[in-house]
Write an enzyme that holds these catalytic residues in place. Structure first.
Site, PDB file in Angstrom:
ATOM      1  N   CYS A   1       0.820  -1.227   0.000  1.00 27.71           N
ATOM      2  CA  CYS A   1       0.000   0.000   0.000  1.00 27.71           C
ATOM      3  C   CYS A   1       0.851   1.273   0.000  1.00 27.71           C
ATOM      4  O   CYS A   1       0.321   2.361  -0.183  1.00 27.71           O
ATOM      5  CB  CYS A   1      -0.955  -0.007   1.181  1.00 27.71           C
ATOM      6  SG  CYS A   1      -2.073  -1.411   1.130  1.00 27.71           S
TER       7      CYS A   1
ATOM      8  N   HIS B   1      -2.972   7.261   2.798  1.00 32.21           N
ATOM      9  CA  HIS B   1      -3.472   5.991   2.260  1.00 32.21           C
ATOM     10  C   HIS B   1      -4.815   5.699   2.916  1.00 32.21           C
ATOM     11  O   HIS B   1      -4.951   5.768   4.145  1.00 32.21           O
ATOM     12  CB  HIS B   1      -2.456   4.888   2.541  1.00 32.21           C
ATOM     13  CG  HIS B   1      -2.989   3.516   2.313  1.00 32.21           C
ATOM     14  ND1 HIS B   1      -3.686   3.181   1.173  1.00 32.21           N
ATOM     15  CD2 HIS B   1      -2.947   2.390   3.074  1.00 32.21           C
ATOM     16  CE1 HIS B   1      -4.057   1.917   1.248  1.00 32.21           C
ATOM     17  NE2 HIS B   1      -3.616   1.412   2.391  1.00 32.21           N
TER      18      HIS B   1
ATOM     19  N   ASN C   1     -10.173   0.058   0.637  1.00 35.58           N
ATOM     20  CA  ASN C   1      -8.709   0.169   0.566  1.00 35.58           C
ATOM     21  C   ASN C   1      -8.249  -0.334  -0.807  1.00 35.58           C
ATOM     22  O   ASN C   1      -8.269  -1.537  -1.060  1.00 35.58           O
ATOM     23  CB  ASN C   1      -8.111  -0.674   1.702  1.00 35.58           C
ATOM     24  CG  ASN C   1      -6.597  -0.677   1.694  1.00 35.58           C
ATOM     25  OD1 ASN C   1      -5.961  -0.241   0.732  1.00 35.58           O
ATOM     26  ND2 ASN C   1      -6.007  -1.188   2.762  1.00 35.58           N
TER      27      ASN C   1
HETATM   28  N1  COA Z   1     -17.973  -8.838   9.778  1.00 31.91           N
HETATM   29  C1  COA Z   1     -18.409  -9.280  10.972  1.00 31.91           C
HETATM   30  N2  COA Z   1     -17.574  -9.663  11.939  1.00 31.91           N
HETATM   31  C2  COA Z   1     -16.269  -9.605  11.703  1.00 31.91           C
HETATM   32  C3  COA Z   1     -15.747  -9.165  10.479  1.00 31.91           C
HETATM   33  C4  COA Z   1     -16.671  -8.782   9.491  1.00 31.91           C
HETATM   34  N3  COA Z   1     -16.278  -8.318   8.280  1.00 31.91           N
HETATM   35  N4  COA Z   1     -14.402  -9.200  10.520  1.00 31.91           N
HETATM   36  C5  COA Z   1     -14.066  -9.672  11.732  1.00 31.91           C
HETATM   37  N5  COA Z   1     -15.195  -9.913  12.446  1.00 31.91           N
HETATM   38  C6  COA Z   1     -15.300 -10.439  13.791  1.00 31.91           C
HETATM   39  C7  COA Z   1     -14.153 -11.350  14.149  1.00 31.91           C
HETATM   40  O1  COA Z   1     -14.382 -12.650  13.670  1.00 31.91           O
HETATM   41  C8  COA Z   1     -14.126 -11.226  15.619  1.00 31.91           C
HETATM   42  O2  COA Z   1     -15.140 -12.062  16.136  1.00 31.91           O
HETATM   43  P1  COA Z   1     -14.810 -13.052  17.350  1.00 31.91           P
HETATM   44  O3  COA Z   1     -14.391 -12.176  18.464  1.00 31.91           O
HETATM   45  O4  COA Z   1     -16.124 -13.746  17.541  1.00 31.91           O
HETATM   46  O5  COA Z   1     -13.716 -13.940  16.847  1.00 31.91           O
HETATM   47  C9  COA Z   1     -14.555  -9.800  15.896  1.00 31.91           C
HETATM   48  O6  COA Z   1     -15.200  -9.362  14.699  1.00 31.91           O
HETATM   49  C10 COA Z   1     -13.391  -8.868  16.180  1.00 31.91           C
HETATM   50  O7  COA Z   1     -12.381  -9.096  15.217  1.00 31.91           O
HETATM   51  P2  COA Z   1     -11.060  -8.262  15.209  1.00 31.91           P
HETATM   52  O8  COA Z   1     -10.197  -8.722  14.075  1.00 31.91           O
HETATM   53  O9  COA Z   1     -10.475  -8.248  16.575  1.00 31.91           O
HETATM   54  O10 COA Z   1     -11.668  -6.817  14.879  1.00 31.91           O
HETATM   55  P3  COA Z   1     -10.989  -5.402  14.990  1.00 31.91           P
HETATM   56  O11 COA Z   1     -11.732  -4.583  15.962  1.00 31.91           O
HETATM   57  O12 COA Z   1      -9.502  -5.476  15.124  1.00 31.91           O
HETATM   58  O13 COA Z   1     -11.292  -4.782  13.557  1.00 31.91           O
HETATM   59  C11 COA Z   1     -10.178  -4.404  11.463  1.00 31.91           C
HETATM   60  C12 COA Z   1     -10.764  -5.430  12.416  1.00 31.91           C
HETATM   61  C13 COA Z   1      -9.581  -5.143  10.277  1.00 31.91           C
HETATM   62  C14 COA Z   1     -11.297  -3.465  10.999  1.00 31.91           C
HETATM   63  C15 COA Z   1      -9.096  -3.563  12.195  1.00 31.91           C
HETATM   64  O14 COA Z   1      -8.218  -4.410  12.876  1.00 31.91           O
HETATM   65  C16 COA Z   1      -8.327  -2.719  11.226  1.00 31.91           C
HETATM   66  O15 COA Z   1      -8.854  -1.828  10.601  1.00 31.91           O
HETATM   67  N6  COA Z   1      -7.000  -2.944  11.106  1.00 31.91           N
HETATM   68  C17 COA Z   1      -6.202  -2.273  10.115  1.00 31.91           C
HETATM   69  C18 COA Z   1      -6.286  -3.061   8.852  1.00 31.91           C
HETATM   70  C19 COA Z   1      -5.747  -2.319   7.664  1.00 31.91           C
HETATM   71  O16 COA Z   1      -5.935  -1.138   7.533  1.00 31.91           O
HETATM   72  N7  COA Z   1      -5.092  -3.063   6.776  1.00 31.91           N
HETATM   73  C20 COA Z   1      -4.554  -2.562   5.566  1.00 31.91           C
HETATM   74  C21 COA Z   1      -3.356  -1.765   5.824  1.00 31.91           C
HETATM   75  S1  COA Z   1      -2.607  -1.234   4.350  1.00 31.91           S
END
Ligand code: COA
Length: 320
Positions: free
Chosen positions: A111, A247, A277
């Site tokens: 990215c 980004h 993204n």
């Molecule tokens: N829909 C519904 N539930 C979802 C889901 C979705 N799309 N994605 C994950 N979950 C669930 C998980 O399974 C988890 O459930 P569980 O506790 O029963 O296992 C729960 O939501 C929490 O998951 P988690 O991964 O801890 O969520 P989070 O609060 O960290 O949010 C992101 C996830 C990806 C939104 C967040 O971590 C994020 O934005 N990170 C940065 C990612 C990014 O920008 N990447 C690209 C960089 S270039």
């Protein structure tokens, strides 16, 4: 000698896919996706692919710059999702737009691809080797996503953005790039694997795999750091910066960067709501939209900042 952007173009994937559409294929919902990411919908490509979107963005950027593609000396495309291991997507773009005098190559920085590509083009222009370059960020991550993995498939979209840059006497361009290879496993997509006739491994393709929370923590710490670095190097105050074009990975990451820099959120334009993204394409797509909406005026000081797999990061302060 410095580098100026004189034209921009962009091309999102052809089809709009909403959060509700995704709720039909994985166990997710608009109510989950929106507040955690800011994403309402994304564009996916249904035929153009990485090089096709890149070529269209490139064509529009040349048109916007008022130059003929034949004037280009160099094409650098930041991508992590080319159609081919070789040739490069840049060579496909060169043929598609008729940039017959340009050398071209791809660069892989996930990215951060557009920022790394722009820094590389700047080095060529500054050295005097080339005078006009086309810098592209293009990605079709939808072909690398596991569409049964709700943790990743809701985040990404496809698109391409491009900028024509020239060597100029006036203005300034300050940039920084970095990476932390020790954290390479935090965000990955394995290329075609498999050995040779000696190893008997079966060839297989990987999918995008991500530790979301690690990426989040990394981004909110590193992005403000590298922005401060380029501003300090240039002796520019934050109050002088008109826009921080980050980004578009997650609205909450951008909010958090704004808070850490103590800068108003209005200085951080966003279009993640409509595109998700788009990896290396997100910065030049946003830049192009702002350019076409007349939000950028000559002399404006803007910061571009990217981050992503590698882990990689980079920031550029430039005068529009
Ligand atoms: N829909 C519904 N539930 C979802 C889901 C979705 N799309 N994605 C994950 N979950 C669930 C998980 O399974 C988890 O459930 P569980 O506790 O029963 O296992 C729960 O939501 C929490 O998951 P988690 O991964 O801890 O969520 P989070 O609060 O960290 O949010 C992101 C996830 C990806 C939104 C967040 O971590 C994020 O934005 N990170 C940065 C990612 C990014 O920008 N990447 C690209 C960089 S270039």
């Amino acid at each position: 000698m410095t580098t100026k952007i004189i034209g921009t173009g962009s091309c999102p994937g052809e089809r709009v896919v909403t959060n509700d559409d995704l709720a039909n294929i994985v166990d997710t919902s608009d109510e989950w996706i929106r507040p955690r990411t800011g994403i309402h919908e994304r564009h996916l490509t249904t035929g153009l692919g990485t090089a096709g979107m890149a070529a269209e963005a490139a064509r529009l950027a040349c048109e916007n710059a008022g130059i003929s593609p034949e004037e280009l000396d160099l094409i650098i495309m930041g991508t992590s999702s080319p159609e081919y291991c070789f040739p490069s997507g840049a060579c496909q773009v060169q043929a598609a737009i008729g940039a017959v005098n340009a050398a071209g190559f791809d660069l892989s920085a996930a990215c951060s691809g557009f920022v790394f590509a722009l820094m590389t083009a700047h080095s060529f222009l500054k050295s005097g080797l080339y005078r006009k370059a086309l810098v592209i960020g293009a990605d079709d991550l939808s072909k690398l996503v596991d569409w049964s993995d709700r943790r990743t498939c809701v985040l990404f979209g496809d698109g391409a953005g491009a900028a024509v840059v020239t060597a100029e006497e006036d203005g300034f361009f300050e940039g920084v790039m970095g990476c932390d290879g020790k954290k390479w496993e935090v965000l990955t997509c394995q290329a075609r694997s498999g050995g040779n006739f000696l190893t008997e491994e079966k060839p297989e393709m990987g999918y995008i795999s991500m530790d979301g929370q690690e990426v989040f923590k990394f981004a909110v710490k590193k992005v403000p750091e590298c922005i401060r670095q380029v501003l300090d190097a240039n002796g520019t105050e934050m109050s002088e910066v008109k826009y921080y074009i980050l980004h578009q990975a997650n609205e909450r990451i951008i909010d958090s960067v704004a808070k850490r820099l103590k800068e108003p959120i209005e200085k951080f334009p966003m279009n993640i709501q409509r595109y998700g993204n788009t990896s290396g394409a997100s910065i030049p797509i946003l830049l192009d939209e702002m350019n076409r909406e007349g939000k950028l005026n000559r002399g404006d000081k803007i910061v571009l900042a990217g981050f992503g797999g590698g882990l990689t990061w980079g920031a550029i302060l430039l005068e529009w």
